[in-house]
Each structure stands twice: as structure tokens, then as C-alpha cells.
Scaffold this active site. Structure first.
Site, PDB file in Angstrom:
ATOM      1  N   GLY A  87     -91.918 -26.631 -55.251  1.00  0.00           N
ATOM      2  CA  GLY A  87     -91.202 -27.635 -55.125  1.00  0.00           C
ATOM      3  C   GLY A  87     -91.665 -28.789 -54.103  1.00  0.00           C
ATOM      4  N   GLN A  89     -71.697 -43.360 -45.885  1.00  0.00           N
ATOM      5  CA  GLN A  89     -70.380 -42.303 -45.333  1.00  0.00           C
ATOM      6  C   GLN A  89     -71.296 -42.682 -43.688  1.00  0.00           C
ATOM      7  OE1 GLN A  89     -72.158 -37.857 -46.504  1.00  0.00           O
ATOM      8  NE2 GLN A  89     -72.559 -39.046 -48.345  1.00  0.00           N
ATOM      9  N   HIS A  95     -74.546 -51.237 -46.209  1.00  0.00           N
ATOM     10  CA  HIS A  95     -73.423 -50.305 -47.305  1.00  0.00           C
ATOM     11  C   HIS A  95     -72.399 -51.386 -45.974  1.00  0.00           C
ATOM     12  CE1 HIS A  95     -70.356 -49.327 -49.292  1.00  0.00           C
ATOM     13  NE2 HIS A  95     -70.047 -49.020 -48.585  1.00  0.00           N
ATOM     14  N   ASP A 140     -63.886 -55.623 -54.194  1.00  0.00           N
ATOM     15  CA  ASP A 140     -62.760 -55.649 -53.458  1.00  0.00           C
ATOM     16  C   ASP A 140     -62.144 -55.617 -52.155  1.00  0.00           C
ATOM     17  OD1 ASP A 140     -64.820 -53.956 -51.927  1.00  0.00           O
ATOM     18  OD2 ASP A 140     -65.255 -52.642 -53.893  1.00  0.00           O
ATOM     19  N   LYS A 190     -58.064 -52.790 -54.930  1.00  0.00           N
ATOM     20  CA  LYS A 190     -58.033 -51.952 -56.051  1.00  0.00           C
ATOM     21  C   LYS A 190     -57.888 -50.955 -55.306  1.00  0.00           C
ATOM     22  CE  LYS A 190     -62.500 -50.257 -54.670  1.00  0.00           C
ATOM     23  NZ  LYS A 190     -63.540 -49.947 -55.054  1.00  0.00           N
ATOM     24  N   ALA A 248     -69.894 -48.340 -61.908  1.00  0.00           N
ATOM     25  CA  ALA A 248     -69.684 -49.468 -62.418  1.00  0.00           C
ATOM     26  C   ALA A 248     -68.651 -50.312 -63.030  1.00  0.00           C
ATOM     27  CB  ALA A 248     -71.151 -50.040 -63.576  1.00  0.00           C
ATOM     28  N   THR A 279     -65.579 -50.282 -60.821  1.00  0.00           N
ATOM     29  CA  THR A 279     -64.618 -51.133 -60.219  1.00  0.00           C
ATOM     30  C   THR A 279     -65.086 -52.641 -60.562  1.00  0.00           C
ATOM     31  OG1 THR A 279     -64.534 -49.682 -58.105  1.00  0.00           O
ATOM     32  CG2 THR A 279     -64.307 -52.129 -57.897  1.00  0.00           C
TER      33      THR A 279
END
Length: 314
Positions: A42, A100, A133, A172, A195, A227, A229
Site C-alpha cells: 500500500g 477540526q 470551513h 445552522d 439545530k 446531508a 442537516t
């Protein structure tokens, strides 16, 4: 010597080759030749099949799961540095592990910072990415970060729909700043969803703050994973009397059963960019390309030009 223009070369990781090919088409250059040799256990080895000495090397690779995509990018950066590239720029349309970005409970890692540290340890000189994000992730790097926004492709598409009675919504509260930017630019009201989660990826309850009755709703988010939310928000708004609901998300992670949830929801369509290769069967999905945006940004960075004109808004 200060006026020397360094040649530009673009290479792609395995899962982002489609994006790099489209970028090269806009730039009118050929995609660089690279080989990734896989071993039986791998492990894999990255090698460039053409010289990069003295070149400005742009490496196109989104770091979505699995981890091989991130490891490929790290090895590509290392190989370019060891081959005496003048500079190495990572073009990361989707920056993984961005959720994160802080310690939200005891004894957890800050993976976004770790990934930034890994990229810098490998030797990256600059990062071009899109719709992080959390905006503060730019500060995790000690090198320049060009942070682009999917609004550059979403806004023209929204205008082409010629919708009336529009409201912008966020699934949200965490996305309120992003949605508010769209609402201000389009000069329409903003609606919020609040939410409560039972656990990660599971929404326990949701309420709508604002009026959606008789409105065409534009749900704005940065990514869609399962998907849960965004489809719950769409269904709730339709039950509150909305005329239609369209969702716009920069990154289509779409982990199962996301496609099924979207197709079975009350929303009219789900609009994504192609920052992540979208291969799922989802009848309501509509994918817009950001290759031209990335290509123009690469050209401007290479020519030491401002990229601010690529922002419809931040």
C-alpha cells in the site's frame, strides 16, 4: 536576475487530475508528467517524469478522504523541493480535516493545524484553497494563503435563475456569516436555522428563525457530508410555506446516504462545485466548475498580480 520569469509547471494528484486537466486547458499549457508507483503493502512513491529545476510548480490535489490524497500531496511537495523547484504552490480546492479547527472538548486534536504543519514541513511555499470551513485556518500557515470563494461561480448561477421573493438561509448558526454575505450582496432577507445535534452527523431537532412563507429559499453552506442537516432544513422550510428551496454548498463530500436523502427531500436542487470529484447518482445534484477561477488565480499569482478581482465578496 531579479526580472527572471520562472517557468510554470502544473502537476496533479491521482484524484484531482480531472481538475488539473481543466485548469491547464484554461491556461493553455500541458499537464506535467508524474508517476505514482504503488507497492504491494500500500506504500507509494511519487516521481516527476520531467525536470522542474528553477520552475514554479503548482500541485493540484484536494485532501478529501482517504488519507492517500494528503500523503500524495506531501510526497509531491517533497519531490519538487528535492528536484530544485524554484517554488512549490499547493492548489487545494478542498482542504480536508478543516472541521477540526479548535478544541471543542477535552483531549482532542486540532487536525487542521496538524495538516498545515505537515504541508509546511514538506516545504510548501504557498497555498491556494477555497471556502475553508473556518477562515482562521489561514492563520495556521506561516506561508501566504490565497483563500478563494465559491460565490464567484454561485452568484452568476443564482442570477441566471431569475428568482423573485428570494431569501437566503443557513442550515445552522455556524454558517450565518457566510449566508449573511450572500444576503447582503443580493439585498434580500436572511433566515437562520437553529439545530441541536444528538451526536456527530445526527441532527436531533431544528427550528427556523425568520419568515420563509411564499419565498424562494437559497440555503448556503460550505460542505455537505451526510446531508442530514441541509435536507432537514429544506423540508422544514417547505413545511413552513416556502415556494422552493435550493441548496448551495462549495464541497460535495456526500457520504452515504447523502444522495438518497437529497433526492428524497423537498429541495429543488443541490448545487456544488467540482472541488471534490462527484461520482454519486443524485438526480438533484448540479455541479459547477471552479477550474477557470483556479486557473485565473494561478496565472495572477505567477505574474505577481492582484487576485482581489476574483472575489465577488468574501
Amino acid at each position: 536576475m531579479n526580472n527572471v520569469v520562472h517557468p510554470i509547471k502544473i502537476f496533479a494528484g491521482t484524484k484531482s487530475r480531472y481538475m488539473a486537466e481543466e485548469i491547464c486547458k484554461y491556461l493553455g499549457i500541458e499537464l506535467g508528467k508524474m508517476n505514482i508507483q504503488h507497492f504491494a503493502d500500500g506504500e507509494f512513491e511519487v516521481s516527476f517524469e520531467e525536470p522542474v529545476r528553477g520552475c514554479d510548480v503548482y500541485l493540484v490535489q484536494s485532501t478529501f478522504p482517504n488519507c492517500d490524497n494528503l500523503m500524495e500531496l506531501l510526497l509531491m511537495i517533497d519531490a519538487a523541493k528535492r528536484a530544485s523547484a524554484h517554488s512549490v504552490i499547493a492548489v487545494i480546492p478542498y482542504f480536508g480535516w478543516a472541521r477540526q479547527d479548535r478544541k471543542d472538548k477535552p483531549r482532542v486534536s486540532i487536525a487542521a493545524k496538524l495538516v498545515a504543519d505537515l504541508l509546511m514541513a514538506a516545504g510548501v511555499n504557498r497555498v491556494i484553497t477555497m471556502d475553508l470551513h473556518a477562515d482562521q485556518i489561514q492563520g495556521f500557515f506561516n506561508v501566504p494563503v490565497d483563500h478563494l470563494y465559491a460565490s464567484s461561480v454561485f452568484i452568476p448561477y443564482i442570477k441566471s435563475l431569475n428568482l423573485e421573493d428570494v431569501v437566503v438561509a443557513t442550515p445552522d448558526v455556524g454558517g450565518a456569516k457566510r449566508a449573511n454575505s450572500y444576503a447582503k450582496y443580493l439585498d434580500v432577507p436572511l433566515v437562520l436555522c437553529h439545530k441541536q445535534r444528538a451526536k456527530a452527523n445526527v441532527v436531533e431537532s431544528m427550528t427556523v428563525i425568520g419568515d420563509v412563507e411564499g419565498k424562494n429559499v437559497l440555503l448556503i453552506d460550505d460542505m455537505v457530508d451526510t446531508a442530514g442537516t441541509i435536507t432537514k432544513a429544506a423540508d422544514l422550510m417547505m413545511s413552513k410555506g416556502a415556494k422552493s428551496v435550493r441548496a448551495f454548498a462549495s464541497h460535495a463530500i456526500m457520504s452515504d446516504p447523502a444522495s438518497e436523502r437529497v433526492d428524497n427531500s423537498a429541495m429543488t436542487e443541490m448545487v456544488f462545485t467540482n472541488s471534490i470529484p462527484f461520482t454519486k447518482d443524485c438526480k438533484k445534484a448540479h455541479v459547477l466548475s471552479v477550474a477557470e477561477l483556479l486557473a485565473d488565480t494561478i496565472r495572477r499569482v505567477h505574474n505577481n498580480e492582484s487576485i482581489s478581482t476574483n472575489y465577488v465578496f468574501k
